[in-house]
Motif scaffolding. Structure first.
Motif, short mmCIF file in Angstrom:
data_model
loop_
_atom_site.label_atom_id
_atom_site.label_comp_id
_atom_site.label_asym_id
_atom_site.label_seq_id
_atom_site.Cartn_x
_atom_site.Cartn_y
_atom_site.Cartn_z
N PHE A 67 -5.74 -3.58 0.61
CA PHE A 67 -5.64 -4.37 1.83
C PHE A 67 -6.53 -3.71 2.88
N ARG A 68 -7.56 -4.43 3.27
CA ARG A 68 -8.54 -3.91 4.25
C ARG A 68 -8.30 -4.64 5.57
N ILE A 69 -7.82 -3.93 6.57
CA ILE A 69 -7.52 -4.50 7.87
C ILE A 69 -8.55 -3.99 8.87
N ASN A 70 -9.22 -4.92 9.52
CA ASN A 70 -10.24 -4.55 10.53
C ASN A 70 -11.24 -3.56 9.97
N ARG A 71 -11.64 -3.83 8.70
CA ARG A 71 -12.63 -3.04 7.97
C ARG A 71 -12.14 -1.64 7.59
N ARG A 72 -10.84 -1.39 7.67
CA ARG A 72 -10.30 -0.11 7.25
C ARG A 72 -9.36 -0.33 6.07
N ASP A 73 -9.54 0.45 4.99
CA ASP A 73 -8.66 0.37 3.84
C ASP A 73 -7.33 1.06 4.17
N ILE A 74 -6.24 0.31 3.99
CA ILE A 74 -4.92 0.80 4.37
C ILE A 74 -4.14 1.18 3.12
N PHE A 75 -3.63 2.40 3.07
CA PHE A 75 -2.69 2.75 2.01
C PHE A 75 -1.33 2.16 2.41
N CYS A 76 -0.81 1.28 1.57
CA CYS A 76 0.43 0.55 1.90
C CYS A 76 1.64 1.40 1.50
N LYS A 77 2.51 1.64 2.47
CA LYS A 77 3.68 2.48 2.26
C LYS A 77 4.91 1.69 2.67
N GLY A 78 5.81 1.45 1.71
CA GLY A 78 6.95 0.63 2.09
C GLY A 78 7.94 0.43 0.98
N ALA A 79 8.59 -0.74 1.00
CA ALA A 79 9.69 -1.03 0.08
C ALA A 79 9.80 -2.54 -0.09
#
Length: 811
Positions: free
Chosen positions: A307-319
């Motif tokens: 998931f690239r948000i505003n050209r930044r790759d985001i490591f998704c952390k959640g549940a």
């Protein structure tokens, strides 16, 4: 007034018994009957079995309302019901208006000819869902396998209702009937707004916002459209035709303030107001660019999910997120806020709305927008196979078309996903294994309908076929592979293998994995009377829905720990064990960055008090896993992984900015002697992983059962610790510590000051009976390193809470 709300002053009747109750919408039959004391609490003891009769009855919601002559003379009046659960007949003034059969689809009907000046009567009659499910299954030309291991009621895959209402391996079976969302009459002499959707086109320093207005008109004519985005206003003339209209307007926003996921920036929201004729529509939206990266990489096997948000790759952390209560009438806004605030407190930035539950209520998505929680949105299909005849597909198309238009303006929503584990289910059932082509045809017909409907309404997010999935368009979709797309990894739980088994896979994105624990003893007391507080009692086994759940928990405990004595210690150790299981997985998956770019453990919450995989038990109390999660989801972490006889040490950071990280590695004996110390100062340019050293405990003078490793990280913003043993905990020669604690109250919060005479592990604090969270918990406490922890109550303390009694447990 052209809109008349109808949420208050209803009468709910059980048609078979003649009993009635005054109710307010939203509610359901179980919530209403429980609130009035007509049934025992379904969550207590074995009461679930005592209340199943409600699902077998027909239920009638009725109310009277008054209309003026002016309103009844309007050319068009519609009745809107956001969600009717599920099989309902609507009547106005005794006349049949319509039948509904999908709780996920908005029901909207022209009713002008049913209304009169003065007093009117609206009635909505609900029929038993299980009867309609059986009828639908009997009409289908062949048997469609359903998740009998989860559902207590058969054939729920034939009806568009929350699938876990029929029970799950963590859920009670309550086949509720009710009215949720808004109910109103809307009249017009010209037009009404049906949906307003937006699209965003980003370039450097600018955003073009496209606003699409879907309106229904009773006549032709011209009108002015006014759109305001904060202080930006645009006006546009529109020619309206009779029937459905789509009006498109474009606004340019220079230097937009962008919406970011939690931990990556601010969650800026704009106020969008759309006025067409005399109709006004308002919503808060966020501007952000979204790209989903799933293309194969040169020279590497597989395909990522990024998931690239505003050209930044985001490591998704959640549940994973399930419905917050088994009784929809008790799904309150404060519960949503509490759960989502807890998610952010644990450094989460994504929740997956699981496909066996529901499209969540508006407040959920609004809060996710405000808090920066990205939403992975499943469509509501899970673990069963599904019909694909014309009638079923038309019903689903109506549902999906509505839900996509309803939700697509939320910046938090980043993915539409076709289902949960339905493609896997092709191999789960004997019927589909024997005749796979027949069932495969239905699967792809339904999946293609979902894809077309999503892409037609919301082409910018795209469509993820299923979870798990390799990704759209990737060949051989049924041959799942962790090197592609997202993965569900359940080997540790189902096969009872060691936690280190997580190291055997190399996934791109793990959207399900988990390990069970018991709820707190305080939670157990809410459903088990004193004589039933034993793991082998009928009530305790009844509140464990996995057929081998308790056995798996205790077998794993025997592998790693000495056997605890008593229920309270067993509950505590099971929660520690759950935290260690998920810590092992998450820290390993994070150390694979950027190959792996997401971990969503199963599950965040519960919908009744039960033994489950959740990190927050029913009622909102954090299990110990949630305190573990706050640490293993920190922006920067240190972790150790055993490879052979040695331990590889990793610094993992999600921080976009470059900076220094100060690291201390200590080896301490269980009598608190310092055996080894090593300091590292590392510089990292943005996010990444540094495998900065390797440590072999065989080189120590002390044996591996006589000492432990303490890693300390100072990243310039925060100091964090991580503790590792060199062998199973039961083999460690731990000294029994004496812990001293005193408390001080300050402005309604409680400070706890702790010290010890020997190393103490998994030190856990609890104020029995007081809702709230600690700023830290389940930690290592060392001599000469006293610790202060603050407890933040959820409600103000009163005299019933005093004198304060603190419980302290440790290994």
């Amino acid at each position: 007034m052209n809109k008349i709300g109808l949420k208050n002053e209803w009468i709910l009747s059980c048609i078979d018994t003649g009993e009635t109750l005054p109710v307010t919408i939203p509610t359901d039959n179980y919530s209403a009957w429980l609130s009035a004391g007509r049934i025992p609490d379904p969550f207590h003891g074995l009461n679930e079995e005592e209340v199943q009769w409600l699902a077998d009855k027909e239920w009638l919601f009725t109310r009277d309302f008054n209309l003026t002559e002016e309103f009844t003379q309007l050319p068009s009046v519609i009745l809107n019901c956001d969600s009717l659960d599920t099989f309902a007949e609507i009547r106005l003034n005794g006349k049949h208006v319509a039948n509904t059969e999908n709780m996920f689809a908005r029901s909207s009907f022209e009713v002008k000819n049913f209304l009169k000046t003065g007093r009117n009567n609206l009635s909505i009659r609900f029929y038993p869902a299980q009867v309609r499910a059986e009828m639908a299954a009997s009409r289908y030309p062949f048997f469609v396998p359903y998740s009998a291991g989860n559902n207590k009621v058969p054939y729920m895959n034939h009806v568009r209702k929350v699938q876990c209402h029929a029970g799950w391996d963590w859920g009670i079976c309550l086949l509720v009937s009710g009215i949720y969302g808004d109910v109103y009459l809307e009249g017009t002499s010209f037009l009404r707004i049906e949906y307003i959707t937006t699209r965003q086109f980003h370039s450097r320093g600018a955003c073009l916002l496209q606003v699409n207005i879907e309106a229904e008109s009773v006549k032709e004519g011209g009108t002015e459209v006014v759109i305001k985005l904060n202080d930006i206003t645009m006006r546009q003339d529109a020619e309206i035709i009779r029937g459905r209209n789509t009006i498109t307007c474009n606004l340019s926003v220079d230097n937009p303030e962008l919406w970011w996921p939690a931990g990556h920036g601010a969650q800026h929201l704009y106020d969008l107001t759309v006025t067409v004729d005399d109709r006004e529509w308002k919503e808060r939206i966020g501007l952000r660019r979204l790209d989903i990266i799933n293309s194969a990489e040169d020279g590497r096997k597989g395909a990522p999910l990024v998931f690239r948000i505003n050209r930044r790759d985001i490591f998704c952390k959640g549940a994973n997120f399930i419905p917050i209560d088994a009784m929809p009438g008790r799904m309150h806004g404060e519960t949503y806020r509490d759960l989502l605030e807890s998610a952010v407190e644990a450094n989460m930035n994504m929740l997956r709305v699981w496909g066996g539950g529901q499209y969540e209520r508006d407040i959920f998505y609004n809060l996710c927008d405000e808090m920066g929680i990205m939403v992975w949105q499943d469509f509501m299909f899970s673990c069963s196979l599904y019909p694909a005849n014309e009638e079923f597909l038309a019903n689903v198309e109506k549902e999906v078309s509505h839900q996509v238009r309803r939700l697509m303006n939320h910046p938090s929503l980043v993915l539409w996903c076709g289902n949960n584990e339905v493609i896997q289910a092709l191999d789960w059932y004997e019927e589909s294994r024997k005749d796979k082509d027949r069932y495969r045809k239905d699967y792809y017909a339904l999946n293609e309908l979902l894809r077309k409907t999503v892409c037609g309404a919301d082409p910018d997010r795209g469509f993820w076929p299923a979870s798990p999935s390799k990704g759209p368009g990737i060949p051989d979709p049924e041959n799942l592979d962790p090197a592609f797309g997202d993965t569900h990894y359940w080997e540790v739980w189902f096969k009872r293998v060691p936690f280190e088994t997580y190291y055997r896979i190399k996934p791109r994105f793990v959207s399900e994995f988990g390990f069970q624990s018991f709820p707190s003893f305080e939670c157990v007391k809410t459903y088990a009377d004193e004589g039933q507080r034993d793991l082998l009692s009928p009530v305790m086994k009844f509140h464990q829905r996995h057929p081998e759940g308790n056995e798996k928990i205790l077998e794993m405990m025997e592998r790693y720990f000495e056997t605890p004595s008593g229920l309270e210690d067993t509950i505590w150790l099971a929660q520690v064990q759950q935290g260690l299981a998920i810590r092992t997985a998450v820290e390993y998956f994070r150390s694979l960055r950027p190959y792996c770019m997401g971990t969503l453990y199963w599950q965040l919450n519960d919908l009744w008090p039960v033994c489950s995989w959740s990190s927050i038990e029913y009622g909102g109390k954090w299990k110990l896993l949630h305190y573990f999660a706050r640490r293993f989801y920190e922006e920067a972490i240190l972790t150790a992984r055993k490879t052979g006889d040695a331990f590889e040490l990793f610094l993992v950071s999600d921080r976009a900015q470059s900076g220094f990280y100060e690291i201390t590695l200590e080896i301490l004996s269980f009598d608190n002697r310092l055996l080894f110390i090593q300091n590292h100062s590392l510089y990292m340019e943005g996010p990444g992983v540094n495998n900065f050293t390797r440590f072999d405990p065989k080189n120590l003078e002390a044996g591996m059962n006589d000492c432990f490793m303490l890693l300390t990280l100072n990243d310039g913003r925060k100091r964090t610790e991580n503790t590792f043993f060199f062998n199973e905990y039961k083999r460690a020669l731990i000294k029994k510590p004496v812990i001293t604690a005193h408390t001080e109250e300050e402005q309604g919060e409680i400070d706890v000051f702790l010290s010890t005479d020997a190393p103490a592990f998994f030190v856990t604090l609890n104020f029995p009976g007081i809702r709230g969270e600690f700023t830290d918990n389940v930690f290592t406490l060392l001599p000469q390193r006293s610790r202060a922890v603050r407890f933040i109550p959820k409600q103000p303390l009163d005299e019933a809470d005093r004198p304060l009694k603190i419980e302290i447990r440790h290994l």
